[in-house]
Design a protein around this motif. Structure first.
Motif, PDB file in Angstrom:
ATOM      1  N   LEU A 117       8.231  -2.742 -11.527  1.00 40.57           N
ATOM      2  CA  LEU A 117       8.426  -2.806 -10.050  1.00 40.57           C
ATOM      3  C   LEU A 117       9.887  -3.149  -9.547  1.00 40.57           C
ATOM      4  N   GLY A 157      -5.685  -2.703  -6.498  1.00 38.88           N
ATOM      5  CA  GLY A 157      -4.406  -2.004  -6.800  1.00 38.88           C
ATOM      6  C   GLY A 157      -3.849  -1.182  -5.688  1.00 38.88           C
ATOM      7  N   ARG A 201       8.157   5.556  -8.134  1.00 39.78           N
ATOM      8  CA  ARG A 201       9.296   6.304  -9.069  1.00 39.78           C
ATOM      9  C   ARG A 201       8.508   6.847 -10.318  1.00 39.78           C
ATOM     10  N   MET A 259       8.663  -0.055   1.987  1.00 39.73           N
ATOM     11  CA  MET A 259       9.840   0.420   1.550  1.00 39.73           C
ATOM     12  C   MET A 259      10.890   0.868   2.659  1.00 39.73           C
ATOM     13  N   ALA A 282       6.056   1.527  -7.266  1.00 38.74           N
ATOM     14  CA  ALA A 282       7.034   1.407  -6.487  1.00 38.74           C
ATOM     15  C   ALA A 282       7.535   2.862  -6.235  1.00 38.74           C
ATOM     16  N   GLY A 316       4.468  -0.406 -12.885  1.00 42.51           N
ATOM     17  CA  GLY A 316       5.354  -1.060 -11.808  1.00 42.51           C
ATOM     18  C   GLY A 316       6.232   0.014 -11.288  1.00 42.51           C
ATOM     19  N   TYR A 373      -0.360  -8.331  -6.314  1.00 43.97           N
ATOM     20  CA  TYR A 373      -1.018  -7.467  -7.391  1.00 43.97           C
ATOM     21  C   TYR A 373      -1.677  -8.437  -8.387  1.00 43.97           C
ATOM     22  N   PHE A 418      -2.415  -2.982  -2.654  1.00 43.06           N
ATOM     23  CA  PHE A 418      -0.974  -3.294  -2.897  1.00 43.06           C
ATOM     24  C   PHE A 418      -0.099  -2.177  -2.948  1.00 43.06           C
ATOM     25  N   HIS A 419      -0.647  -1.008  -3.526  1.00 41.96           N
ATOM     26  CA  HIS A 419       0.281   0.140  -3.365  1.00 41.96           C
ATOM     27  C   HIS A 419       0.600   0.588  -2.102  1.00 41.96           C
ATOM     28  N   LEU A 474       2.987  -1.684  -0.486  1.00 43.16           N
ATOM     29  CA  LEU A 474       4.409  -1.551  -1.081  1.00 43.16           C
ATOM     30  C   LEU A 474       5.017  -0.105  -0.430  1.00 43.16           C
ATOM     31  N   GLY A 490      12.258   0.009  -9.937  1.00 40.00           N
ATOM     32  CA  GLY A 490      11.777   1.022  -9.013  1.00 40.00           C
ATOM     33  C   GLY A 490      12.267   0.469  -7.745  1.00 40.00           C
ATOM     34  N   MET A 491      12.539  -0.731  -7.570  1.00 41.84           N
ATOM     35  CA  MET A 491      12.980  -1.320  -6.063  1.00 41.84           C
ATOM     36  C   MET A 491      14.456  -1.791  -6.238  1.00 41.84           C
TER      37      MET A 491
END
Lengths: 170, 197
Positions: free
Chosen positions: B62, B184, A67, B195, A65, A61, B46, B187-188, B191, B65-66
């Motif tokens: 996630l 994947g 990171r 951002m 994102a 995850g 995802y 989706f990556h 995302l 990270g968000m």
């Protein structure tokens, strides 16, 4: 406790220099200082796990994102994580930076660690995971930087085995 | 009035998809992935086609990270079997308390993707367990109350878990046979493009 705090600090500083800001860990004797440093560091999110395989999902995850993360675990935790490594990280090509304390190798006195030590490198080989044994603190920063570079270029898990010579002082 | 018959997984997923068009939605393996794909593929989904039980940790990663993106949620859609196989992950979430994490459990009391063997949620309440772990629980008993639970949970600080019983059985939809790397990657990229900054 004769876990090397000096070498733990060297490893921790190298993780910070590599831009790692999310660290997952399950308590393990050799990792006590590293986990404590992450816990005390406001720039780093420490995710305390209840089973090491969770760390695979958390690193996945975090990667999605944008990171950088690292996983701290014992080699028995690596064994616990195998399904997540294979059917999430490798199936979806997700980089993992795994720092694995290498119990049950030369010098091990605890009988319960020895079977895990016996199979660790062979399991990594069977999984197709590149790894390096870290034993020289002078090379620790290089080892971590290179492992992260490879994980990100290959989009695969990479393991660093933290040996007794590096982590234990007696 | 509770619904006389629980809604289907397919209808529940279609509703979740409409409720979160701009947030990441992480989907558990088996019938959940393929029914969501059949209901309408979206780049913000995802699809985890294997690794039972990993939805909660991925959604947690996630969410971490968000963190700090106002108004955004990470949604993890899990089944009862998947939640039970990795129940420890709920305690990890409850300890860390990411405010932007919303889990949805569609509970059909069975391993519907593998032949319908029953799970322990015939006797266990996953919303109670989630509450004990430190998540804010919501209960839905039909599509209308699912809609309002999702809406309420989206406005309150999480972590939250919306629990709903669904009907057993699967929709007759095609298998999701796409290359997982492609799934994947889509989706990556979505995302990364969504951002801030």
């Amino acid at each position: 406790m004769p876990v090397s705090s000096v070498n733990s600090q060297i490893i921790y500083d190298a993780l910070k220099d590599a831009g790692v800001s999310i660290i997952s860990a399950l308590p393990e004797t050799w990792l006590v200082h590293l986990v404590g440093m992450a816990d005390a560091d406001p720039e780093v999110t420490l995710v305390r796990l209840n089973k090491e395989e969770e760390g695979v999902g958390i690193s996945a995850g975090a990667h999605l994102a944008g990171r950088k993360s690292a996983m701290l675990m014992q080699n028995h935790g690596l064994l616990t994580s195998v399904n997540g490594i294979v059917s999430l990280a490798q199936l979806y090509r997700i980089p993992l930076l795994m720092l694995v304390s290498y119990r049950g190798e030369m010098g091990e006195r605890d009988p319960w660690q020895t079977e895990g030590g016996l199979v660790t490198e062979r399991v990594l080989d069977a999984l197709g995971i590149m790894y390096r044994k870290m034993s020289d603190p002078a090379l620790a920063a290089r080892d971590i930087r290179q492992a992260q570079t490879l994980a990100e270029s290959s989009l695969r898990p990479v393991a660093l085995l933290l040996t007794r010579e590096l982590m234990w002082e007696e | 009035m509770p619904a006389s018959r629980p809604p289907s997984r397919y209808d529940s997923l279609a509703l979740i998809s409409r409720a979160f068009p701009d947030d990441p939605v992480v989907l558990t393996c088996g019938a959940t992935c393929r029914e969501m794909a059949a209901a309408g593929r979206r780049d913000n989904h995802y699809y985890i086609v294997d690794t039972m039980g990993i939805v909660t940790p991925v959604a947690l990663g996630l969410a971490l990270g968000m963190a700090g993106q106002p108004g955004r949620r990470v949604v993890g859609v899990e089944g009862d079997g998947g939640m039970l196989t990795n129940l420890n992950a709920l305690t990890t979430v409850g300890y860390l308390k990411p405010e932007n994490l919303l889990l949805v459990v569609l509970d059909n009391e069975s391993y519907a993707s593998t032949g319908g063997q029953y799970t322990f949620t015939t006797d266990l309440d996953l919303a109670d367990i989630a509450q004990s772990c430190g998540l804010r629980p919501y209960r839905a008993d039909g599509l209308e109350s699912l809609q309002s639970a999702l809406s309420e949970a989206s406005q309150a600080p999480g972590p939250s878990l919306v629990h709903m019983k669904i009907a057993p059985g699967n929709a007759q939809v095609p298998l999701l046979l796409d290359d997982p790397v492609t799934l994947g990657d889509r989706f990556h990229r979505w995302l990364a493009g969504s951002m801030p900054g």
